[in-house]
Motif scaffolding. Structure first.
Motif, short mmCIF file in Angstrom:
data_model
loop_
_atom_site.label_atom_id
_atom_site.label_comp_id
_atom_site.label_asym_id
_atom_site.label_seq_id
_atom_site.Cartn_x
_atom_site.Cartn_y
_atom_site.Cartn_z
N ALA A 106 0.77 -1.31 0.04
CA ALA A 106 0.02 0.12 -0.05
C ALA A 106 0.92 1.30 0.16
O ALA A 106 1.58 1.24 0.83
N PRO A 107 0.61 2.23 -0.73
CA PRO A 107 1.26 3.24 -0.71
C PRO A 107 1.33 4.37 0.17
O PRO A 107 2.14 5.06 0.89
N SER A 108 0.02 4.08 1.00
CA SER A 108 -0.25 5.21 2.26
C SER A 108 -1.32 4.34 3.32
O SER A 108 -1.86 3.49 2.60
N ALA A 109 -1.25 4.51 4.48
CA ALA A 109 -2.19 3.96 5.10
C ALA A 109 -3.46 4.30 4.97
O ALA A 109 -4.35 3.55 5.17
N ALA A 110 -3.96 5.73 4.78
CA ALA A 110 -5.11 6.08 4.01
C ALA A 110 -5.75 5.13 2.72
O ALA A 110 -6.66 4.55 2.92
N GLY A 111 -4.60 5.09 1.84
CA GLY A 111 -5.20 3.99 0.80
C GLY A 111 -5.32 2.61 1.17
O GLY A 111 -6.33 2.27 0.82
N ARG A 112 -4.57 2.30 2.22
CA ARG A 112 -4.80 0.84 2.49
C ARG A 112 -6.16 0.61 3.03
O ARG A 112 -6.98 -0.16 3.08
N HIS A 113 -6.45 1.85 4.22
CA HIS A 113 -8.07 1.41 4.67
C HIS A 113 -9.00 1.92 3.75
O HIS A 113 -10.05 1.14 4.03
N GLY A 114 -8.75 2.68 3.02
CA GLY A 114 -9.88 2.87 1.89
C GLY A 114 -9.95 1.47 0.92
O GLY A 114 -11.34 1.43 0.68
N ALA A 115 -9.09 0.93 0.43
CA ALA A 115 -9.09 -0.28 -0.19
C ALA A 115 -9.71 -1.35 0.66
O ALA A 115 -10.65 -2.04 -0.06
N ARG A 116 -9.38 -1.46 1.87
CA ARG A 116 -9.81 -2.41 2.62
C ARG A 116 -11.41 -2.07 2.85
O ARG A 116 -12.28 -3.21 2.74
N LEU A 184 7.00 0.12 -9.56
CA LEU A 184 6.24 -0.89 -10.53
C LEU A 184 7.18 -1.96 -10.81
O LEU A 184 6.46 -3.24 -11.06
N GLN A 185 8.08 -1.94 -11.25
CA GLN A 185 8.94 -3.20 -11.32
C GLN A 185 9.22 -4.07 -10.26
O GLN A 185 9.16 -5.31 -10.74
N GLN A 186 9.13 -3.33 -9.13
CA GLN A 186 9.30 -4.44 -7.87
C GLN A 186 7.92 -5.13 -7.84
O GLN A 186 8.01 -6.25 -7.55
N LEU A 187 6.88 -4.53 -7.96
CA LEU A 187 5.51 -5.40 -8.08
C LEU A 187 5.45 -6.34 -9.13
O LEU A 187 5.11 -7.56 -8.86
N VAL A 188 5.75 -5.79 -10.38
CA VAL A 188 5.69 -6.83 -11.41
C VAL A 188 6.71 -8.01 -11.30
O VAL A 188 6.26 -9.08 -11.73
N SER A 189 8.04 -7.71 -10.78
CA SER A 189 9.07 -8.85 -10.93
C SER A 189 9.10 -9.66 -9.57
O SER A 189 9.55 -10.72 -9.60
#
Length: 543
Positions: A106-116, A184-189
């Motif tokens: 997650a890029p941030s805590a707010a983004g993580r809570h929003g996605a959850r 993005l490369q870290q996520l994909v690979s």
């Protein structure tokens, strides 16, 4: 002795913060479930009283009246096309949501809570409500079912995807970061190659579930076998309705077996061993296992393309629907009570009682069935295989079909709903119990056998204590599932608030539909939060 001492350290834990409150909550839930069973009058006498009706129903549904083969294949094909497209849609939507919801990506805590929150919202809104909304936009057709099932499935798939991402090894990602790779490369690979097997298994499991869900959506206009069953039962044509239900059962079992075979082929131990041994090679050898896996991927692509065509999906439909989205949504706001708000709250309580009673009865029945289906508990493999087959057979029958049968036997009301969900719970809980028992550490079992303990003593002293936390989590998950299912069973008169939901949609009282939806969302959210808290307290991460 060293093994026994190690076992004692693992199974005898120090009191944890919140343990007393969690135990109290579990006792309250158990008491509420017992009260629900008594309040709904679920007892042996009810079953005995319905035996005559069961015999009468059997005579009215036999002989089964199957439609012509061409018509039957067309209905089955339409159902599978909608289910495949819905599962694919939910899988695609769940990948970015899972990456945003996972703590490690997650890029941030707010983004993580929003996605959850979005994942929980998707799980809390019943798919039948989504179908009612999309029916106003698209009318009859596959698009309604694909969007309703697809968006609702994000609630389960997104959660399991996020859990898989959080459990991925951080080593490859850290190595890529040290080499200067971007996010993005870290996520994909570094992340996705590890979690793709889990993603595939989760999507195939959801495919099994969506076949059963398609029957429910048939009662609100989604095409395929579900709608054909609904049309037959509305005209009291039980011979045709139950014949089509038997086809759905066969389809569920077939999809379960095929998806299980594909899961084992794509994700099995042989594949993992092959990947590990070829880890240092640029081009793995063309073994039979590799060719078979590629063939399955090609077959999956062909099935998806055929399903898109079979479900009659088109971008033009989406464009037309977007222009009418505002006026349709305006029909659902503001919420209205329709002059029966008190009655709605009463029926919501009945829905909760049905879920509690069904979960309790299902858990009691699942323990012996699941235990006898576990290889390390059953007397021999023949017994384990037989009870695995029983669990598979029960899981293949959609709960709505069970509810219809119980309504015809016990009459309209919550007894039918609780009975149907109790039997249905054996299918899921029995499998989960068997899997949990088979996954326990075999060391304590062997240590007790070495001291001369019998099979029952080993089961009670070594196997059950290790599997108990997982079983508690499974029961909480089943309660969460049964609460949503109890709503849907009301569509066929099996008690609860679902009947009022369907009635309100039929008479175009969409404000009442919104009120029912908000009530259901609140109830599901309470159960979800309670289950999350209890799982965290009762089964914490190892320290």
């Amino acid at each position: 002795m060293a093994v026994l001492a190690s076992t004692a350290r693992r199974t005898v834990a120090l009191p944890r913060p919140g343990a007393a409150a969690a135990l109290l909550a579990v006792l309250v839930l158990l008491g509420a479930a017992v009260w629900s069973v008594a309040s709904l009058r679920l007892n042996v006498a009810t079953v005995v009283d319905g035996s005559a009706a069961a015999v009468d129903f059997g005579s009215r549904m036999l002989p089964l009246d199957f439609p012509p083969l061409g018509e039957l294949l067309a209905l089955a094909g339409q159902t599978l096309a909608i289910v495949v497209c819905a599962t694919l849609l939910s899988s695609l939507l769940s990948v970015p949501l899972a990456l945003l919801a996972a703590r490690s990506t997650a890029p941030s805590a707010a983004g993580r809570h929003g996605a959850r929150a979005l994942i929980v919202l998707a799980r809390a809104v019943p798919d039948v409500v989504l179908a009612i909304v999309f029916f106003r936009l698209f009318g009859l057709g596959g698009m309604t079912g694909v969007l309703a099932m697809g968006l609702h499935s994000v609630g389960m798939i997104g959660k399991l995807y996020a859990d898989a991402v959080e459990q991925a090894d951080e080593g490859p990602r850290n190595a890529l970061r040290a080499a200067g790779a971007g996010k993005l490369q870290q996520l994909v690979s570094g992340v996705l190659p590890q979690v793709v097997p889990s993603f595939v298994a989760t999507s195939l499991h959801r495919l099994d579930i969506n076949v059963r869900v398609s029957v429910v959506l048939g009662f609100v206009g989604v095409g395929g076998l579900g709608k054909a069953i609904a049309d037959a039962l509305r005209t009291l044509d039980y011979q045709r309705g139950m014949a089509l239900a038997a086809v759905v059962f066969a389809l569920c079992v077939l999809v379960e077996l095929v998806s299980g075979t594909i899961r084992r082929a794509l994700l099995g131990t042989s594949a993992r061993r092959g990947a590990a041994s070829a880890g240092a090679r640029i081009s793995p050898p063309w073994t039979f296992a590799r060719v078979r896996r590629i063939a399955y991927w090609v077959l999956a692509a062909v099935v998806v393309l055929a399903s898109v065509r079979g479900a009659e999906l088109s971008l033009a439909q989406v464009g037309q629907a977007l222009t009418g989205l505002g006026p349709v949504l305006a029909q659902f706001w503001p919420p209205e009570g329709g002059g029966m708000l008190g009655e709605l709250f009463g029926e919501l309580l009945v829905t909760v009682q049905i879920a509690l009673a069904a979960t309790l009865i299902g858990a009691v029945l699942s323990l012996p069935v699941g235990a006898l289906a576990a290889d390390n508990v059953a007397p021999n493999r023949v017994v384990a295989g037989f009870f695995r087959g029983v669990v598979l057979a029960v899981r293949g029958v959609p709960e709505l079909v069970l509810a219809i049968v119980f309504v015809l036997i016990t009459g309209l009301g919550p007894v039918a709903g609780a009975g149907a969900l109790a039997v249905g719970s054996v299918g899921l809980l029995g499998k989960l119990v068997a899997d949990s028992l088979e996954e326990v550490d075999r060391g304590p079992e062997q240590a007790l056998r070495a001291t001369g303990a019998g099979r029952l003593q080993v089961f009670c002293a070594a196997t059950v204590p290790q599997a108990a936390p997982a079983f508690a989590a499974h029961v909480l998950y089943q309660l969460d599932t049964n609460l949503r299912s109890a709503t849907l069973l009301g569509l066929v008169g099996a008690g609860g608030i679902g009947f009022y939901l369907l009635n309100a949609s039929r008479v175009l009282e969409f404000g009442v539909v919104t009120t029912v939806l908000l009530m259901l969302f609140a109830a599901v959210l309470v159960v979800e939060l309670l289950a999350m808290w209890l799982r965290r307290v009762l089964n914490p991460a190892p320290r």
